[in-house]
Scaffold this active site. Structure first.
Site, PDB file in Angstrom:
ATOM      1  N   ASN A   1       0.897  -1.026  -0.236  1.00 42.92           N
ATOM      2  CA  ASN A   1      -0.174   0.005  -0.022  1.00 42.92           C
ATOM      3  C   ASN A   1       0.898   1.256   0.076  1.00 42.92           C
ATOM      4  O   ASN A   1       1.680   1.588   0.903  1.00 42.92           O
ATOM      5  CB  ASN A   1      -0.962  -0.004   1.257  1.00 42.92           C
ATOM      6  CG  ASN A   1      -2.092   0.772   1.153  1.00 42.92           C
ATOM      7  OD1 ASN A   1      -2.238   1.597  -0.013  1.00 42.92           O
ATOM      8  ND2 ASN A   1      -3.051   0.748   2.067  1.00 42.92           N
TER       9      ASN A   1
ATOM     10  N   HIS B   1     -14.309  -4.814  10.311  1.00 44.51           N
ATOM     11  CA  HIS B   1     -13.881  -3.409  11.322  1.00 44.51           C
ATOM     12  C   HIS B   1     -15.262  -2.819  11.485  1.00 44.51           C
ATOM     13  O   HIS B   1     -15.798  -2.084  10.423  1.00 44.51           O
ATOM     14  CB  HIS B   1     -12.835  -2.748  10.486  1.00 44.51           C
ATOM     15  CG  HIS B   1     -11.650  -3.157  10.314  1.00 44.51           C
ATOM     16  ND1 HIS B   1     -10.683  -2.432   9.490  1.00 44.51           N
ATOM     17  CD2 HIS B   1     -11.139  -4.291  10.162  1.00 44.51           C
ATOM     18  CE1 HIS B   1      -9.663  -3.069   9.438  1.00 44.51           C
ATOM     19  NE2 HIS B   1      -9.908  -4.417   9.822  1.00 44.51           N
TER      20      HIS B   1
ATOM     21  N   ARG C   1     -13.897  -5.911  15.331  1.00 48.78           N
ATOM     22  CA  ARG C   1     -12.901  -4.844  15.570  1.00 48.78           C
ATOM     23  C   ARG C   1     -13.518  -3.565  16.013  1.00 48.78           C
ATOM     24  O   ARG C   1     -14.369  -3.169  14.849  1.00 48.78           O
ATOM     25  CB  ARG C   1     -11.741  -4.812  14.695  1.00 48.78           C
ATOM     26  CG  ARG C   1     -10.777  -3.951  15.170  1.00 48.78           C
ATOM     27  CD  ARG C   1      -9.602  -3.803  14.003  1.00 48.78           C
ATOM     28  NE  ARG C   1      -9.951  -2.527  13.196  1.00 48.78           N
ATOM     29  CZ  ARG C   1      -9.187  -1.801  12.369  1.00 48.78           C
ATOM     30  NH1 ARG C   1      -7.605  -2.370  12.311  1.00 48.78           N
ATOM     31  NH2 ARG C   1      -9.656  -0.778  11.698  1.00 48.78           N
TER      32      ARG C   1
ATOM     33  N   HIS D   1      -2.268   0.424  16.321  1.00 48.76           N
ATOM     34  CA  HIS D   1      -1.753   0.689  15.003  1.00 48.76           C
ATOM     35  C   HIS D   1      -0.396   1.549  15.459  1.00 48.76           C
ATOM     36  O   HIS D   1      -0.011   2.374  14.948  1.00 48.76           O
ATOM     37  CB  HIS D   1      -2.547   1.831  14.400  1.00 48.76           C
ATOM     38  CG  HIS D   1      -2.589   1.512  12.992  1.00 48.76           C
ATOM     39  ND1 HIS D   1      -2.061   2.305  11.975  1.00 48.76           N
ATOM     40  CD2 HIS D   1      -2.689   0.367  12.160  1.00 48.76           C
ATOM     41  CE1 HIS D   1      -2.093   1.883  10.989  1.00 48.76           C
ATOM     42  NE2 HIS D   1      -2.550   0.717  10.876  1.00 48.76           N
TER      43      HIS D   1
ATOM     44  N   GLU E   1      -4.168  -4.983  19.373  1.00 49.68           N
ATOM     45  CA  GLU E   1      -3.121  -5.325  18.117  1.00 49.68           C
ATOM     46  C   GLU E   1      -2.220  -4.072  18.137  1.00 49.68           C
ATOM     47  O   GLU E   1      -2.627  -2.914  18.331  1.00 49.68           O
ATOM     48  CB  GLU E   1      -4.263  -5.173  16.719  1.00 49.68           C
ATOM     49  CG  GLU E   1      -3.406  -5.355  15.520  1.00 49.68           C
ATOM     50  CD  GLU E   1      -4.420  -5.357  14.423  1.00 49.68           C
ATOM     51  OE1 GLU E   1      -5.576  -5.929  14.675  1.00 49.68           O
ATOM     52  OE2 GLU E   1      -4.100  -5.059  13.088  1.00 49.68           O
TER      53      GLU E   1
ATOM     54  N   ARG F   1       0.222 -11.841  12.960  1.00 44.41           N
ATOM     55  CA  ARG F   1      -0.557 -11.338  11.985  1.00 44.41           C
ATOM     56  C   ARG F   1       0.228 -11.292  10.558  1.00 44.41           C
ATOM     57  O   ARG F   1      -0.328 -10.621   9.855  1.00 44.41           O
ATOM     58  CB  ARG F   1      -1.236 -10.053  12.252  1.00 44.41           C
ATOM     59  CG  ARG F   1      -2.217 -10.298  13.443  1.00 44.41           C
ATOM     60  CD  ARG F   1      -2.721  -9.010  13.954  1.00 44.41           C
ATOM     61  NE  ARG F   1      -2.887  -7.862  13.110  1.00 44.41           N
ATOM     62  CZ  ARG F   1      -3.763  -8.231  11.806  1.00 44.41           C
ATOM     63  NH1 ARG F   1      -4.820  -9.008  11.864  1.00 44.41           N
ATOM     64  NH2 ARG F   1      -4.069  -6.870  11.023  1.00 44.41           N
TER      65      ARG F   1
ATOM     66  N   TRP G   1       2.147   6.382  12.259  1.00 47.75           N
ATOM     67  CA  TRP G   1       0.679   6.509  11.630  1.00 47.75           C
ATOM     68  C   TRP G   1       0.131   5.148  12.025  1.00 47.75           C
ATOM     69  O   TRP G   1       0.490   3.990  11.854  1.00 47.75           O
ATOM     70  CB  TRP G   1       0.667   6.659  10.249  1.00 47.75           C
ATOM     71  CG  TRP G   1      -0.807   6.396   9.915  1.00 47.75           C
ATOM     72  CD1 TRP G   1      -1.800   7.518  10.012  1.00 47.75           C
ATOM     73  CD2 TRP G   1      -1.319   5.524   9.115  1.00 47.75           C
ATOM     74  NE1 TRP G   1      -3.119   6.941   9.684  1.00 47.75           N
ATOM     75  CE2 TRP G   1      -2.768   5.598   9.111  1.00 47.75           C
ATOM     76  CE3 TRP G   1      -0.768   4.076   8.590  1.00 47.75           C
ATOM     77  CZ2 TRP G   1      -3.725   4.641   8.431  1.00 47.75           C
ATOM     78  CZ3 TRP G   1      -1.755   3.294   7.898  1.00 47.75           C
ATOM     79  CH2 TRP G   1      -2.962   3.686   7.827  1.00 47.75           C
TER      80      TRP G   1
HETATM   81  O1  EZ4 Z   1      -3.549   0.137   8.448  1.00 47.05           O
HETATM   82  O2  EZ4 Z   1      -3.642  -2.207   5.685  1.00 47.05           O
HETATM   83  O3  EZ4 Z   1      -5.367  -4.175  10.718  1.00 47.05           O
HETATM   84  N1  EZ4 Z   1      -5.616  -3.695   9.884  1.00 47.05           N
HETATM   85  C1  EZ4 Z   1      -4.867  -2.474   9.497  1.00 47.05           C
HETATM   86  C2  EZ4 Z   1      -4.877  -1.898   8.378  1.00 47.05           C
HETATM   87  C3  EZ4 Z   1      -3.462  -1.112   7.833  1.00 47.05           C
HETATM   88  C4  EZ4 Z   1      -3.642  -0.925   6.414  1.00 47.05           C
HETATM   89  C5  EZ4 Z   1      -2.336  -0.422   5.854  1.00 47.05           C
HETATM   90  O4  EZ4 Z   1      -2.063  -0.362   4.493  1.00 47.05           O
HETATM   91  O5  EZ4 Z   1      -4.068  -2.059  10.495  1.00 47.05           O
HETATM   92  O6  EZ4 Z   1      -5.800  -1.068   8.126  1.00 47.05           O
HETATM   93 CO    CO Z   2      -3.743  -3.538  12.095  1.00 43.47          CO
END
Ligand code: EZ4
Ligand code: CO
Length: 402
Positions: free
Chosen positions: A37, A122, A147, A212, A236, A283, A402
């Site tokens: 990505n 999600h 999630r 994240h 996660e 993962r 990020w």
């Molecule tokens: O931010 O796939 O768990 N899923 C994630 C995704 C990632 C994207 C990055 O390209 O964290 O949403």
């Molecule tokens: Co993730």
């Protein structure tokens, strides 16, 4: 069975995808996903300039030898671009082998270890009540694992808050958008979100949350501990994982299960995390970790330490990658869960697939190979569009993960 062609297909049906198509002398072809990505063209060049010329004339049946040839032969080991390119070749060769034997891929990986594959979706919202409604919507669609991410009051943009109900796409056209972050506001907010979700949905539904990579290990320990009453399925990416030892500190402070690995490329990124049982779910994605062959090695190491698999499955992992993951998930003993984000209608039209979703689980289908195909003529109608993932700054302007 000699390889006669290795073609790189870059297209943007709703988002950018890089797909490798390997064809053999007897007409059988296989597909592999090579999408990274925001860095798609780097893998496309790696494949077409440096890998495709090495593939033509090779025996398509020699999957492990080809993997080692590309890994050891590059001299420059590991890294997301190299490993995505190798992953695409490996996946395409497994697809070819399974097609040539007239079997769905999972049969070559040991056969089915379960009837279907548990997936999670999600749910996200702009505040707590909005997120409650989004989780309710996923539960209504049959999901038993969800999630939950919510925008944080006082922060204008938050990771994981989608633009559509089933669809989350963080990449945006042009240069990277800038997000804003406050660990303090986040740490105070998240326990309130999960307290509310448990009150609304009871204790049965599996709730997951993605940090994240934004906290320090001790902050992650605090968050994990504060979420213990709401017994998450997992927390996660609680902290950046280049420092695998950092997870020891998290483990000292919380029993909340930990998942990590979507940005990992090889077994070397997670061997200490697994051997010291610092995580509960690994993962790695098929595409970003060298394909089926290397992912099997990671799963087998993890099995020894009671760590379960949980392949990355966001929207930027193409239907080719999702199909490969589903075959892997159905077969490996220590499967945990599979992430599943719906693809856009354009993506679904370009990639025809046999996998299906029902009652919160998925099944890869029983067509020979991966059970996924690409409509090349249609793909050609969606040329690449430059898009980038966001960057993130703290409230004072300091760059952050990020
Ligand atoms: O931010 O796939 O768990 N899923 C994630 C995704 C990632 C994207 C990055 O390209 O964290 O949403
Ligand atoms: Co993730």
């Amino acid at each position: 069975m000699r390889i006669t062609d290795a073609k790189v297909i870059v297209s943007c049906p709703g988002r950018n995808f890089v797909t490798l198509k390997i064809t053999t002398e007897d007409g059988i072809y296989g597909l592999g996903d090579a999408t990274v990505n925001g860095r798609e063209l780097a893998v496309a060049s790696y494949l077409s300039d440096h890998v495709a010329p090495l593939l033509v004339g090779r025996d398509a049946r020699r999957i492990e030898d080809t993997w080692q040839y590309l890994y050891k032969g590059a001299y420059w080991r590991r890294g997301p671009i190299t490993m995505a390119a190798i992953g695409a070749v490996d996946t395409a060769l497994w697809d070819i082998k399974a097609k040539s034997l007239d079997a769905p891929l999972y049969q070559l990986l040991g056969g089915a270890s379960r009837e279907s594959v548990l997936v999670y979706g999600h749910a996200s919202g702009n505040d707590v009540e909005d997120t409650v409604a989004a989780v309710a919507d996923f539960a209504k669609r049959g999901y038993t694992a969800i999630r939950a991410q919510s925008a944080i009051p006082g922060i204008p943009s938050t990771y994981g808050v989608g633009r559509g109900k089933l669809y989350y796409e963080p990449a945006e056209s042009g240069n990277p958008p800038e997000n804003v972050w406050s660990s303090e506001l986040y740490l105070n907010f998240v326990p309130r979100l999960f307290e509310r979700l448990r009150k609304e949905f009871g204790s049965e539904v599996h709730l997951l949350h993605d940090v994240h990579h934004r906290l320090t290990p001790i902050e992650a320990g605090r968050l994990g501990r504060s979420l213990e009453p709401y017994h998450l399925f997992w927390l996660e990416d609680p902290t950046p994982a280049e420092l695998q030892e950092g997870f020891r500190l998290i483990r000292q402070h919380t029993t909340t299960p930990i998942a990590v690995g979507e940005v990992f490329n090889t077994i070397f990124d997670c061997q200490l995390l697994i051997r010291e049982q610092l995580i509960d779910y690994i993962r790695n994605a098929v595409v970003h970790s060298g394909g089926i062959s290397h992912l099997l090695k990671i799963a087998h190491l993890a099995e020894l330490y009671q760590v379960r698999t949980a392949c990355h499955g966001a929207t930027d992992l193409s239907p080719v990658c999702l199909a490969a993951a589903l075959h892997f998930d159905l077969a490996v003993h220590n499967f945990g869960i599979q992430e599943y984000m719906h693809h856009s209608a354009e993506t679904e039209r370009v990639f025809k697939h046999g996998y299906t979703f029902s009652q919160g689980t998925m099944y890869p289908g029983d067509a020979p190979g991966l059970g996924v195909d690409i409509d090349e003529a249609l793909a050609a109608q969606y040329p690449y569009q430059r898009a980038c993932l966001p960057v993130n700054r703290k409230l004072d302007g300091t760059m952050h993960s990020w």
